[in-house]
Design a protein around this motif. Structure first.
Motif, PDB file in Angstrom:
ATOM      1  N   MET A   1      14.354  -4.973 -16.078  1.00  9.74           N
ATOM      2  CA  MET A   1      12.976  -4.250 -16.200  1.00  9.74           C
ATOM      3  C   MET A   1      12.601  -3.874 -17.644  1.00  9.74           C
ATOM      4  SD  MET A   1      10.144  -3.207 -14.326  1.00  9.74           S
ATOM      5  CE  MET A   1      10.988  -3.121 -12.827  1.00  9.74           C
ATOM      6  N   LEU A   2      11.640  -4.437 -18.300  1.00  8.53           N
ATOM      7  CA  LEU A   2      11.481  -3.992 -19.675  1.00  8.53           C
ATOM      8  C   LEU A   2      10.561  -2.782 -19.987  1.00  8.53           C
ATOM      9  CD1 LEU A   2      11.700  -4.965 -22.645  1.00  8.53           C
ATOM     10  CD2 LEU A   2       9.852  -6.025 -22.331  1.00  8.53           C
ATOM     11  N   VAL A   3       9.437  -2.715 -19.205  1.00  4.93           N
ATOM     12  CA  VAL A   3       8.614  -1.542 -19.491  1.00  4.93           C
ATOM     13  C   VAL A   3       8.080  -1.067 -18.180  1.00  4.93           C
ATOM     14  CG1 VAL A   3       6.616  -3.264 -20.064  1.00  4.93           C
ATOM     15  CG2 VAL A   3       6.601  -0.999 -20.862  1.00  4.93           C
ATOM     16  N   SER A   4       8.018   0.482 -17.925  1.00  4.30           N
ATOM     17  CA  SER A   4       7.535   1.101 -17.180  1.00  4.30           C
ATOM     18  C   SER A   4       6.375   2.152 -17.547  1.00  4.30           C
ATOM     19  CB  SER A   4       8.444   2.081 -16.293  1.00  4.30           C
ATOM     20  OG  SER A   4       9.650   1.500 -15.885  1.00  4.30           O
ATOM     21  N   VAL A   5       5.267   2.037 -16.823  1.00  6.19           N
ATOM     22  CA  VAL A   5       4.206   2.904 -17.270  1.00  6.19           C
ATOM     23  C   VAL A   5       4.181   4.034 -16.094  1.00  6.19           C
ATOM     24  CG1 VAL A   5       1.660   3.138 -17.474  1.00  6.19           C
ATOM     25  CG2 VAL A   5       2.725   0.851 -17.838  1.00  6.19           C
ATOM     26  N   VAL A   6       4.010   5.178 -16.708  1.00  2.61           N
ATOM     27  CA  VAL A   6       4.122   6.304 -15.837  1.00  2.61           C
ATOM     28  C   VAL A   6       2.820   7.102 -15.971  1.00  2.61           C
ATOM     29  CG1 VAL A   6       5.233   8.465 -15.297  1.00  2.61           C
ATOM     30  CG2 VAL A   6       6.674   6.631 -16.022  1.00  2.61           C
ATOM     31  N   VAL A   7       2.085   7.508 -14.820  1.00  2.60           N
ATOM     32  CA  VAL A   7       0.745   8.181 -14.917  1.00  2.60           C
ATOM     33  C   VAL A   7       0.918   9.327 -13.912  1.00  2.60           C
ATOM     34  CG1 VAL A   7      -1.713   7.987 -14.802  1.00  2.60           C
ATOM     35  CG2 VAL A   7      -0.203   6.066 -15.405  1.00  2.60           C
ATOM     36  N   PRO A   8       0.825  10.470 -14.308  1.00  2.00           N
ATOM     37  CA  PRO A   8       0.558  11.654 -13.346  1.00  2.00           C
ATOM     38  C   PRO A   8      -0.771  11.649 -12.923  1.00  2.00           C
ATOM     39  CG  PRO A   8       0.738  12.517 -15.696  1.00  2.00           C
ATOM     40  CD  PRO A   8       0.830  11.102 -15.552  1.00  2.00           C
ATOM     41  N   CYS A   9      -1.115  11.619 -11.592  1.00  2.95           N
ATOM     42  CA  CYS A   9      -2.385  11.797 -11.091  1.00  2.95           C
ATOM     43  C   CYS A   9      -2.813  12.903  -9.923  1.00  2.95           C
ATOM     44  CB  CYS A   9      -2.622  10.439 -10.332  1.00  2.95           C
ATOM     45  SG  CYS A   9      -2.256   9.000 -10.989  1.00  2.95           S
ATOM     46  N   MET A  10      -3.902  13.778 -10.409  1.00  7.98           N
ATOM     47  CA  MET A  10      -3.881  14.797  -9.486  1.00  7.98           C
ATOM     48  C   MET A  10      -5.601  14.778  -9.187  1.00  7.98           C
ATOM     49  SD  MET A  10      -4.163  18.661  -9.808  1.00  7.98           S
ATOM     50  CE  MET A  10      -5.411  19.524  -9.344  1.00  7.98           C
ATOM     51  N   ASN A  11      -6.076  14.476  -8.142  1.00 10.36           N
ATOM     52  CA  ASN A  11      -7.198  14.250  -7.730  1.00 10.36           C
ATOM     53  C   ASN A  11      -7.851  13.250  -8.437  1.00 10.36           C
ATOM     54  OD1 ASN A  11      -6.792  16.159  -5.395  1.00 10.36           O
ATOM     55  ND2 ASN A  11      -7.925  17.730  -6.594  1.00 10.36           N
ATOM     56  N   GLU A  12      -7.304  12.043  -8.645  1.00  9.98           N
ATOM     57  CA  GLU A  12      -7.904  11.173  -9.802  1.00  9.98           C
ATOM     58  C   GLU A  12      -8.518   9.723  -8.844  1.00  9.98           C
ATOM     59  OE1 GLU A  12      -8.372  11.824 -12.628  1.00  9.98           O
ATOM     60  OE2 GLU A  12      -6.874  12.948 -13.603  1.00  9.98           O
ATOM     61  N   GLU A  13      -8.745  10.028  -7.606  1.00  4.74           N
ATOM     62  CA  GLU A  13      -9.232   8.939  -6.612  1.00  4.74           C
ATOM     63  C   GLU A  13     -10.408   7.900  -7.397  1.00  4.74           C
ATOM     64  OE1 GLU A  13     -11.207  10.296  -3.262  1.00  4.74           O
ATOM     65  OE2 GLU A  13     -12.984  11.388  -4.002  1.00  4.74           O
ATOM     66  N   ASP A  14     -11.358   8.557  -8.003  1.00  5.61           N
ATOM     67  CA  ASP A  14     -12.305   7.911  -9.047  1.00  5.61           C
ATOM     68  C   ASP A  14     -11.627   7.035 -10.154  1.00  5.61           C
ATOM     69  OD1 ASP A  14     -14.130   8.851  -7.295  1.00  5.61           O
ATOM     70  OD2 ASP A  14     -14.489  10.475  -8.517  1.00  5.61           O
ATOM     71  N   SER A  15     -10.507   7.854 -10.789  1.00 10.04           N
ATOM     72  CA  SER A  15     -10.062   7.075 -12.177  1.00 10.04           C
ATOM     73  C   SER A  15      -9.291   5.735 -11.560  1.00 10.04           C
ATOM     74  CB  SER A  15      -9.410   7.994 -12.553  1.00 10.04           C
ATOM     75  OG  SER A  15      -9.917   9.128 -12.824  1.00 10.04           O
ATOM     76  N   ILE A  16      -8.359   5.783 -10.247  1.00  9.88           N
ATOM     77  CA  ILE A  16      -7.264   4.869 -10.414  1.00  9.88           C
ATOM     78  C   ILE A  16      -7.654   3.223 -10.570  1.00  9.88           C
ATOM     79  CG2 ILE A  16      -5.661   4.162  -8.544  1.00  9.88           C
ATOM     80  CD1 ILE A  16      -5.055   7.091  -8.404  1.00  9.88           C
ATOM     81  N   PRO A  17      -8.832   3.206  -9.549  1.00 11.33           N
ATOM     82  CA  PRO A  17      -8.955   1.562  -9.897  1.00 11.33           C
ATOM     83  C   PRO A  17      -9.150   1.078 -11.222  1.00 11.33           C
ATOM     84  CG  PRO A  17     -10.470   2.777  -8.087  1.00 11.33           C
ATOM     85  CD  PRO A  17      -9.822   3.677  -8.716  1.00 11.33           C
ATOM     86  N   ALA A  18     -10.144   1.950 -11.871  1.00 11.60           N
ATOM     87  CA  ALA A  18     -10.320   1.386 -13.502  1.00 11.60           C
ATOM     88  C   ALA A  18      -9.003   1.435 -14.219  1.00 11.60           C
ATOM     89  CB  ALA A  18     -11.435   2.169 -13.879  1.00 11.60           C
ATOM     90  N   LEU A  19      -8.233   2.545 -14.034  1.00  9.44           N
ATOM     91  CA  LEU A  19      -6.838   2.546 -14.669  1.00  9.44           C
ATOM     92  C   LEU A  19      -6.171   1.461 -14.329  1.00  9.44           C
ATOM     93  CD1 LEU A  19      -4.779   4.557 -15.971  1.00  9.44           C
ATOM     94  CD2 LEU A  19      -4.215   5.176 -13.570  1.00  9.44           C
ATOM     95  N   VAL A  20      -5.846   1.037 -13.131  1.00  6.48           N
ATOM     96  CA  VAL A  20      -4.858  -0.033 -12.676  1.00  6.48           C
ATOM     97  C   VAL A  20      -5.318  -1.247 -13.414  1.00  6.48           C
ATOM     98  CG1 VAL A  20      -4.075  -1.280 -10.991  1.00  6.48           C
ATOM     99  CG2 VAL A  20      -3.834   1.121 -10.884  1.00  6.48           C
ATOM    100  N   GLU A  21      -6.874  -1.416 -13.305  1.00  3.67           N
ATOM    101  CA  GLU A  21      -7.248  -3.040 -13.666  1.00  3.67           C
ATOM    102  C   GLU A  21      -6.940  -2.864 -15.272  1.00  3.67           C
ATOM    103  OE1 GLU A  21     -11.559  -3.460 -12.746  1.00  3.67           O
ATOM    104  OE2 GLU A  21     -11.390  -4.369 -14.648  1.00  3.67           O
ATOM    105  N   ARG A  22      -7.241  -1.794 -15.954  1.00  7.86           N
ATOM    106  CA  ARG A  22      -7.045  -1.956 -17.417  1.00  7.86           C
ATOM    107  C   ARG A  22      -5.620  -1.979 -17.804  1.00  7.86           C
ATOM    108  NH1 ARG A  22     -10.644   2.341 -20.998  1.00  7.86           N
ATOM    109  NH2 ARG A  22      -9.019   1.786 -22.645  1.00  7.86           N
ATOM    110  N   LEU A  23      -4.821  -1.290 -16.919  1.00  4.17           N
ATOM    111  CA  LEU A  23      -3.362  -1.389 -17.194  1.00  4.17           C
ATOM    112  C   LEU A  23      -2.829  -2.703 -16.957  1.00  4.17           C
ATOM    113  CD1 LEU A  23      -1.886   1.948 -16.010  1.00  4.17           C
ATOM    114  CD2 LEU A  23      -1.690   1.204 -18.346  1.00  4.17           C
ATOM    115  N   ALA A  24      -3.139  -3.403 -15.845  1.00  8.49           N
ATOM    116  CA  ALA A  24      -2.730  -4.635 -15.526  1.00  8.49           C
ATOM    117  C   ALA A  24      -3.004  -5.612 -16.718  1.00  8.49           C
ATOM    118  CB  ALA A  24      -3.408  -5.021 -14.242  1.00  8.49           C
ATOM    119  N   ARG A  25      -4.138  -5.583 -17.240  1.00  9.00           N
ATOM    120  CA  ARG A  25      -4.547  -6.398 -18.241  1.00  9.00           C
ATOM    121  C   ARG A  25      -3.720  -6.304 -19.455  1.00  9.00           C
ATOM    122  NH1 ARG A  25     -10.246  -5.168 -19.836  1.00  9.00           N
ATOM    123  NH2 ARG A  25     -10.483  -4.782 -17.350  1.00  9.00           N
TER     124      ARG A  25
END
Ligand code: UDP
Ligand code: MG
Length: 324
Positions: A1-25
């Motif tokens: 495994m080369l790189v791990s991305v770590v994101v703490p999320c509290m009540n971020e239901e709105d942010s997660i889809p956009a976050l994962v999309e941008r991170l995946a790119r």
């Protein structure tokens, strides 16, 4: 495994889809050797469901759900401990820190740095109060602390495995992660960026949490406040010396003791100083007590890696049975 991305999320239901999309790119160049660890810090909204949904659309996603809300720094720690990468990239869920900086940060790390931290050259869309308090906080912290903690940085950074292991080896409960990385040493470098406003949702740092965070940072990285009492005692001695001269003068010249004002002043000044000193002692003693209890920092209620392993492990004996 080369790189791990770590994101703490509290009540971020709105942010997660956009976050994962941008991170995946952003992570596409390393996608065979990458993971995105999303830590649900005891959210009360649909954050966990959003993480599970993200996992279905992007197989790099790993979800961890803490048993209760433990706070930003502990949620981050949980993610860091679960990360398996040789390099670990951490950022907030709200996309205030641009994930696109990962490429540059990876490049800096190739040149031999162990920690590449983001430095906020500019903060957009934050209140004047937040900007002013953050400014004062980083300066006060550096005045008091024995470790040089880079100013105007958050937890947005890329760290090497050895720097991460150094921080994970620190057992303390009062976790001020950015300070711990500064203290760990190794080769560090900053990269400037403009901090965007929060994309969706609202801040999870109300004033109460900001004060708790600042107090943790100050007490975890400095014992200088404890010396406040000693320093004040010199000031008090000086002051009472002056008072003595004044009292003697009043006695001799006026032969009375008219000093009501000076008595009230002295009492209120010194009781204020005493209470403040007691309060500072209390902050440290309270933290000693919490550290002495040595409770685990968090409990993991759910880990998508485990649930999937369990799900894929279960049918195996059945299939074996069937073929036998
Ligand atoms: N966060 C968390 N637990 C908390 C508070 C915050 O995991 O108790 C996360 C939050 O979801 C976000 C990050 O910590 O990913 C930073 O919080 P936020 O963006 O609200 O702070 P701000 O940028 O306003 O200082
Ligand atoms: Mg934010």
């Amino acid at each position: 495994m080369l790189v791990s991305v770590v994101v703490p999320c509290m009540n971020e239901e709105d942010s997660i889809p956009a976050l994962v999309e941008r991170l995946a790119r952003v992570i596409a160049p390393w996608r065979d050797r990458a993971e995105i660890v999303l830590v649900d810090d005891g959210s009360t909204d649909a954050t966990w469901a959003a993480i599970e949904a993200a996992r279905r659309s992007c197989p790099l996603v790993v979800g961890l759900r803490l048993s209760a809300n433990r706070g930003h720094q502990i949620a981050l720690t949980a993610g860091l401990r679960a990360a398996r990468g040789e390099r670990v990239f951490m950022l907030d869920a709200d996309l205030q820190d641009p994930p696109e900086l990962l490429g540059d940060m990876m490049g800096m790390m190739d040149r031999g740095y162990d920690v590449v931290y983001g430095r906020r050259a500019e903060r957009q869309g934050e209140t004047a109060f937040k900007r002013a308090s953050a400014w004062a906080f980083y300066r006060a912290l550096n005045l008091m602390s024995d470790v040089a903690i880079p100013r105007d940085t958050g937890d947005f950074r890329l760290v090497s495995r050895r720097a991460l292991d150094a921080v994970l080896a620190m057992p303390e409960r009062a976790r001020f992660v950015r300070g711990m990385f500064a203290w760990a040493g190794f080769r560090q470098v900053g990269i400037e960026y403009a901090r965007a406003p929060r994309a969706l949702g609202e801040t999870k740092y109300p004033l109460r949490k900001m004060i708790a965070f600042a107090t943790d940072a100050m007490t975890a990285f400095s014992t200088r406040p404890l010396r406040f009492a000693t320093r004040m005692s010199f000031a008090a001695l000086g002051f009472s010396g002056l008072m003595m001269v004044y009292v003697a003068h009043s006695l001799i010249v006026y032969q009375t003791a008219p000093g009501w004002a000076s008595v009230v002043l002295a009492i209120s000044l010194f009781s204020g100083v005493q209470l403040l000193t007691l309060g500072i002692l209390g902050e440290y003693i309270g933290r000693l007590y919490v550290e002495a209890k040595g409770r685990p920092l968090y409990f993991i209620a759910e880990d998508t890696r485990e649930t999937e392993e369990a799900a894929s492990a279960a049918p195996v004996p059945l299939r074996k049975l069937a073929s036998a």
